[in-house]
Design a protein around this motif. Structure first.
Motif, PDB file in Angstrom:
ATOM      1  N   ILE A  24     -22.085 -18.859 -17.208  1.00 18.97           N
ATOM      2  CA  ILE A  24     -21.705 -17.736 -16.708  1.00 18.97           C
ATOM      3  C   ILE A  24     -21.689 -17.824 -15.076  1.00 18.97           C
ATOM      4  O   ILE A  24     -22.575 -18.609 -14.776  1.00 18.97           O
ATOM      5  CB  ILE A  24     -22.825 -16.624 -16.841  1.00 18.97           C
ATOM      6  N   GLU A  25     -20.822 -17.311 -14.353  1.00 18.49           N
ATOM      7  CA  GLU A  25     -20.679 -17.526 -13.019  1.00 18.49           C
ATOM      8  C   GLU A  25     -21.262 -16.342 -12.144  1.00 18.49           C
ATOM      9  O   GLU A  25     -21.777 -16.622 -11.096  1.00 18.49           O
ATOM     10  CB  GLU A  25     -19.306 -17.734 -12.766  1.00 18.49           C
ATOM     11  N   GLU A  26     -21.349 -15.408 -12.738  1.00 15.39           N
ATOM     12  CA  GLU A  26     -21.786 -13.944 -11.845  1.00 15.39           C
ATOM     13  C   GLU A  26     -23.307 -13.940 -12.399  1.00 15.39           C
ATOM     14  O   GLU A  26     -23.750 -14.265 -13.566  1.00 15.39           O
ATOM     15  CB  GLU A  26     -20.920 -12.840 -12.251  1.00 15.39           C
ATOM     16  N   PRO A  27     -23.918 -13.183 -11.702  1.00 12.94           N
ATOM     17  CA  PRO A  27     -25.467 -13.234 -12.057  1.00 12.94           C
ATOM     18  C   PRO A  27     -25.570 -11.972 -13.192  1.00 12.94           C
ATOM     19  O   PRO A  27     -24.684 -10.889 -13.217  1.00 12.94           O
ATOM     20  CB  PRO A  27     -26.276 -12.395 -10.683  1.00 12.94           C
ATOM     21  N   VAL A  28     -26.422 -12.030 -14.121  1.00  5.82           N
ATOM     22  CA  VAL A  28     -26.505 -11.137 -15.052  1.00  5.82           C
ATOM     23  C   VAL A  28     -27.667 -10.146 -14.595  1.00  5.82           C
ATOM     24  O   VAL A  28     -28.722 -10.397 -14.171  1.00  5.82           O
ATOM     25  CB  VAL A  28     -26.875 -11.680 -16.497  1.00  5.82           C
ATOM     26  N   ILE A  29     -27.387  -8.755 -14.845  1.00  8.69           N
ATOM     27  CA  ILE A  29     -28.419  -7.686 -14.734  1.00  8.69           C
ATOM     28  C   ILE A  29     -29.529  -7.273 -15.843  1.00  8.69           C
ATOM     29  O   ILE A  29     -30.510  -7.190 -15.546  1.00  8.69           O
ATOM     30  CB  ILE A  29     -27.858  -6.589 -14.023  1.00  8.69           C
ATOM     31  N   ASN A  30     -28.755  -7.353 -17.010  1.00 12.45           N
ATOM     32  CA  ASN A  30     -29.765  -6.879 -18.375  1.00 12.45           C
ATOM     33  C   ASN A  30     -28.927  -7.483 -19.327  1.00 12.45           C
ATOM     34  O   ASN A  30     -27.984  -8.230 -19.205  1.00 12.45           O
ATOM     35  CB  ASN A  30     -29.633  -5.454 -18.071  1.00 12.45           C
ATOM     36  N   LEU A  31     -29.598  -7.268 -20.425  1.00 11.29           N
ATOM     37  CA  LEU A  31     -29.333  -7.652 -21.719  1.00 11.29           C
ATOM     38  C   LEU A  31     -27.788  -7.201 -22.045  1.00 11.29           C
ATOM     39  O   LEU A  31     -26.906  -8.143 -22.681  1.00 11.29           O
ATOM     40  CB  LEU A  31     -30.154  -7.421 -22.833  1.00 11.29           C
ATOM     41  N   GLN A  32     -27.158  -6.173 -21.867  1.00 12.92           N
ATOM     42  CA  GLN A  32     -25.983  -5.659 -22.305  1.00 12.92           C
ATOM     43  C   GLN A  32     -25.089  -6.392 -21.203  1.00 12.92           C
ATOM     44  O   GLN A  32     -24.002  -6.717 -22.022  1.00 12.92           O
ATOM     45  CB  GLN A  32     -25.822  -4.058 -21.798  1.00 12.92           C
ATOM     46  N   ASP A  33     -25.139  -6.776 -20.101  1.00 10.00           N
ATOM     47  CA  ASP A  33     -24.180  -7.483 -19.408  1.00 10.00           C
ATOM     48  C   ASP A  33     -24.116  -8.940 -19.836  1.00 10.00           C
ATOM     49  O   ASP A  33     -22.858  -9.341 -20.012  1.00 10.00           O
ATOM     50  CB  ASP A  33     -24.799  -7.515 -18.017  1.00 10.00           C
ATOM     51  N   LEU A  34     -25.400  -9.642 -20.231  1.00 13.68           N
ATOM     52  CA  LEU A  34     -25.263 -10.924 -20.838  1.00 13.68           C
ATOM     53  C   LEU A  34     -24.423 -10.903 -22.092  1.00 13.68           C
ATOM     54  O   LEU A  34     -23.578 -11.607 -22.341  1.00 13.68           O
ATOM     55  CB  LEU A  34     -26.538 -11.639 -21.039  1.00 13.68           C
ATOM     56  N   LEU A  35     -24.653  -9.991 -22.923  1.00  8.27           N
ATOM     57  CA  LEU A  35     -24.052 -10.136 -24.240  1.00  8.27           C
ATOM     58  C   LEU A  35     -22.401  -9.768 -24.107  1.00  8.27           C
ATOM     59  O   LEU A  35     -21.832 -10.396 -24.712  1.00  8.27           O
ATOM     60  CB  LEU A  35     -24.827  -8.801 -25.122  1.00  8.27           C
ATOM     61  N   ILE A  36     -22.130  -8.965 -23.215  1.00 10.34           N
ATOM     62  CA  ILE A  36     -20.737  -8.476 -23.029  1.00 10.34           C
ATOM     63  C   ILE A  36     -20.078  -9.825 -22.486  1.00 10.34           C
ATOM     64  O   ILE A  36     -19.010 -10.156 -23.018  1.00 10.34           O
ATOM     65  CB  ILE A  36     -20.608  -7.425 -21.805  1.00 10.34           C
ATOM     66  N   LYS A  37     -20.869 -10.829 -21.585  1.00 10.86           N
ATOM     67  CA  LYS A  37     -20.081 -11.651 -21.018  1.00 10.86           C
ATOM     68  C   LYS A  37     -20.007 -12.929 -22.072  1.00 10.86           C
ATOM     69  O   LYS A  37     -18.907 -13.739 -22.148  1.00 10.86           O
ATOM     70  CB  LYS A  37     -21.059 -12.404 -20.091  1.00 10.86           C
ATOM     71  N   LEU A  38     -20.972 -13.022 -23.089  1.00  6.78           N
ATOM     72  CA  LEU A  38     -21.107 -14.060 -24.338  1.00  6.78           C
ATOM     73  C   LEU A  38     -19.854 -13.619 -25.280  1.00  6.78           C
ATOM     74  O   LEU A  38     -19.106 -14.470 -25.593  1.00  6.78           O
ATOM     75  CB  LEU A  38     -22.124 -14.022 -24.963  1.00  6.78           C
ATOM     76  N   VAL A  39     -19.898 -12.401 -25.542  1.00  3.67           N
ATOM     77  CA  VAL A  39     -18.693 -11.880 -26.704  1.00  3.67           C
ATOM     78  C   VAL A  39     -17.323 -12.132 -25.991  1.00  3.67           C
ATOM     79  O   VAL A  39     -16.391 -12.660 -26.651  1.00  3.67           O
ATOM     80  CB  VAL A  39     -19.113 -10.583 -26.923  1.00  3.67           C
ATOM     81  N   THR A  40     -17.187 -11.700 -24.967  1.00  6.72           N
ATOM     82  CA  THR A  40     -15.846 -11.837 -24.025  1.00  6.72           C
ATOM     83  C   THR A  40     -15.493 -13.343 -24.229  1.00  6.72           C
ATOM     84  O   THR A  40     -14.414 -13.623 -24.543  1.00  6.72           O
ATOM     85  CB  THR A  40     -15.784 -11.510 -22.615  1.00  6.72           C
ATOM     86  N   GLN A  41     -16.443 -14.381 -23.727  1.00 12.48           N
ATOM     87  CA  GLN A  41     -16.115 -15.808 -23.691  1.00 12.48           C
ATOM     88  C   GLN A  41     -15.700 -16.077 -25.054  1.00 12.48           C
ATOM     89  O   GLN A  41     -14.860 -16.842 -25.361  1.00 12.48           O
ATOM     90  CB  GLN A  41     -17.256 -16.730 -23.289  1.00 12.48           C
ATOM     91  N   GLN A  42     -16.453 -15.778 -26.333  1.00 16.97           N
ATOM     92  CA  GLN A  42     -16.127 -16.318 -27.551  1.00 16.97           C
ATOM     93  C   GLN A  42     -14.990 -15.733 -28.049  1.00 16.97           C
ATOM     94  O   GLN A  42     -14.446 -16.412 -28.658  1.00 16.97           O
ATOM     95  CB  GLN A  42     -17.510 -15.776 -28.646  1.00 16.97           C
TER      96      GLN A  42
END
Length: 139
Positions: A24-42
């Motif tokens: 991830i390049e951008e900082p994550v704020i909360n779990l929802q933000d992290l999950l959205i980034k991970l699912v988008t990448q996948q």
């Protein structure tokens, strides 16, 4: 920033969890933000996979042994050549978390809320455990 995820389904024969890196390049704020980034990448990686497989596909003995250790030997092909929309995958994932269909651990600490703040550092590990419903009666 490099992070790792590992996933475990209840009742799977394989006891060894493989850590899979993601970035991830951008900082994550909360779990929802992290999950959205991970699912988008996948989903993007899934949509970019080649549908056609080469004519001469083979395994080395080492690759076959490794696959057998995980309990599944496959050629990495896509089962469907349809395009998967990212927004639908994100919506499904958020609904599954709210319905408690999977559990998320951050370095072995359970995360219960999508809005709880996260302090993420390089090489942190996120574990996803898919929960299964029990069948039968309770009386």
């Amino acid at each position: 920033m490099r992070l790792f995820y590992q996933q475990k389904g209840i009742g799977k024969k394989s006891r060894k969890l493989q850590q899979i890196p993601f970035f991830i390049e951008e900082p994550v704020i909360n779990l929802q933000d992290l999950l959205i980034k991970l699912v988008t990448q996948q989903v993007q990686q899934y949509n970019e996979k080649m549908v056609d497989t080469p004519l001469h596909l083979y395994f080395t003995d080492q690759q076959l042994d490794d696959a057998a250790q995980h309990g599944k030997v496959h050629f990495g092909e896509k089962k469907s050549d349809s395009f998967q929309p990212v927004d639908q995958a994100v919506s499904t994932m958020l609904q599954a978390f709210q319905d408690e269909l999977f559990l998320v651990l951050h370095n072995e600490e359970s995360l219960d809320s999508l809005n709880s703040p996260l302090t993420v550092q390089e090489d942190d590990v996120f574990t996803f455990i898919r929960l299964t419903m029990l069948a039968g009666r309770i009386w």
